[in-house]
Design an enzyme around this catalytic site. Structure first.
Site, PDB file in Angstrom:
ATOM      1  CD  GLU A  40      -1.956   2.202   1.789  1.00  0.00           C
ATOM      2  OE1 GLU A  40      -1.453   3.146   1.125  1.00  0.00           O
ATOM      3  OE2 GLU A  40      -2.301   2.307   2.967  1.00  0.00           O
ATOM      4  CB  CYS A  74      -1.026   6.438   1.438  1.00  0.00           C
ATOM      5  SG  CYS A  74       0.525   5.999   2.246  1.00  0.00           S
TER       6      CYS A  74
END
Length: 266
Positions: A40, A74
Site C-alpha cells: 500500500e 497515502c
C-alpha cells in the site's frame, strides 16, 4: 530492521505501507521467492466536484481529505478537480474554511493541523511548493502564526495548476492542495487518471448515475461518493499502478495471510 525482515527466508508474508520507492525495493528483494506480498504505497488522490454538488459539504470533504493528519496520508485528496463553472465559488469557500483551521499542538483537542513529521519531510514540502510557484501556479495559504518549536507548514492551496505540473503529479505528503478544472465528466476522468498513482478518489455530485459512471472508469483502489477518507474494515482497500497491489480489510485482506503464496484462499 525492515530490510533484515524482508530479506529473511523464514518470512512467509510481507505487508508494507509506505513510499513507492521503498515498495519497489521490497518487490525486488522478494522477486523469485514464495513470500506473499501486499503493498500500500503512495497516492495522488483526486477529489472531483461537479456543479450540482452541495458545495459546503464538498468543502468539508476537501478539508478532511487533504489536511487530516497534516496531509500525511497515502490516500489524501491532494488534487481537487472542480467543474469550471463553480471553480471560483468552491475556491472562495475553501479559502474561507481554511482560514478557520487551528494549527498547533496535536494533543490539544482544538487543534486541526499539527506539525510535519520531520525536518526532511518539511524540506521536501517546501521544495515542491517552490516548484509549483516557479511553474506558474498561484499559491495561497492561511498566513497563520507558526509555533516556534517543531516542523510546521501552513495549509496551502494552489490554483491555476497545469496537469503536467509536478505538484499535480508527485506525492507531496503534506498540507498542500492542487486545484485543476474540467468541463465534462470525460475530461474529469482523464485528468484524475493521469498520474502514476491510483489509490483513492472522491466524487461530489447529486446524480447517482454519474457517480456510478465515474467510479467504473476511475483507476483508483477506493472511490468515495460525497465523502472522503471514510473506511469500513469489512471492505477491501488497496491501490493500482504505482500505489501498490493487494488489499487490506475484508476477506480479500485476510486471504494473503491465510493462503500459501500464489494460491487462492478460496
Amino acid at each position: 530492521t525492515g530490510r533484515s525482515l524482508v530479506s529473511h527466508t523464514g518470512i512467509d508474508k510481507v505487508a508494507f505501507t509506505g513510499s513507492t520507492p521503498v515498495g519497489r525495493e521490497i518487490a525486488r528483494t522478494l522477486a523469485g521467492r514464495s513470500t506473499a506480498l501486499t503493498l500500500e504505497l503512495g497516492g495522488k488522490g483526486a477529489n472531483i466536484v461537479f456543479d450540482d454538488a452541495a458545495l459546503d459539504e464538498a468543502v468539508e470533504g476537501i478539508i478532511q481529505g487533504i489536511f487530516f493528519n497534516q496531509g500525511h496520508v497515502c490516500c489524501a485528496g491532494s488534487r481537487l478537480l472542480v467543474e469550471e463553472s463553480v471553480h471560483d465559488a468552491v475556491v472562495a469557500r475553501l479559502q474561507h474554511r481554511m482560514a478557520t483551521l487551528r494549527l498547533g499542538d496535536p494533543l490539544d483537542k482544538n487543534t486541526d493541523v499539527g506539525a510535519v513529521n520531520s525536518a526532511a519531510q518539511l524540506a521536501r514540502i517546501t521544495d515542491l511548493v517552490a516548484v509549483g510557484e516557479a511553474e506558474g501556479a498561484a499559491r495561497w495559504d492561511t498566513g497563520c502564526a507558526l509555533p516556534e518549536r517543531g516542523h510546521w507548514f501552513r495549509p496551502t492551496v494552489f490554483t491555476g495548476v497545469a496537469q503536467s505540473s509536478r505538484i499535480a503529479q508527485e506525492e507531496i505528503f503534506g498540507p498542500v492542495l492542487s486545484v485543476l478544472t474540467f468541463r465534462t465528466p470525460e475530461e474529469a476522468v482523464a485528468k484524475a487518471n493521469n498520474t502514476p498513482y491510483g489509490l483513492s478518489a472522491g466524487i461530489w455530485t447529486e446524480k447517482g448515475s454519474r457517480i456510478l459512471w465515474l467510479a467504473d472508469r476511475l483507476r483508483a483502489g477506493v472511490v468515495w461518493a460525497n465523502t472522503f477518507n471514510r473506511f469500513d474494515p469489512t471492505s477491501p482497500f488497496g491501490g493500482v499502478k504505482e500505489s501498490g497491489f493487494g488489499r487490506e480489510g475484508g476477506r480479500q485482506g485476510l486471504s494473503a495471510y491465510l493462503a500459501p503464496a500464489g494460491e487462492d484462499a478460496a
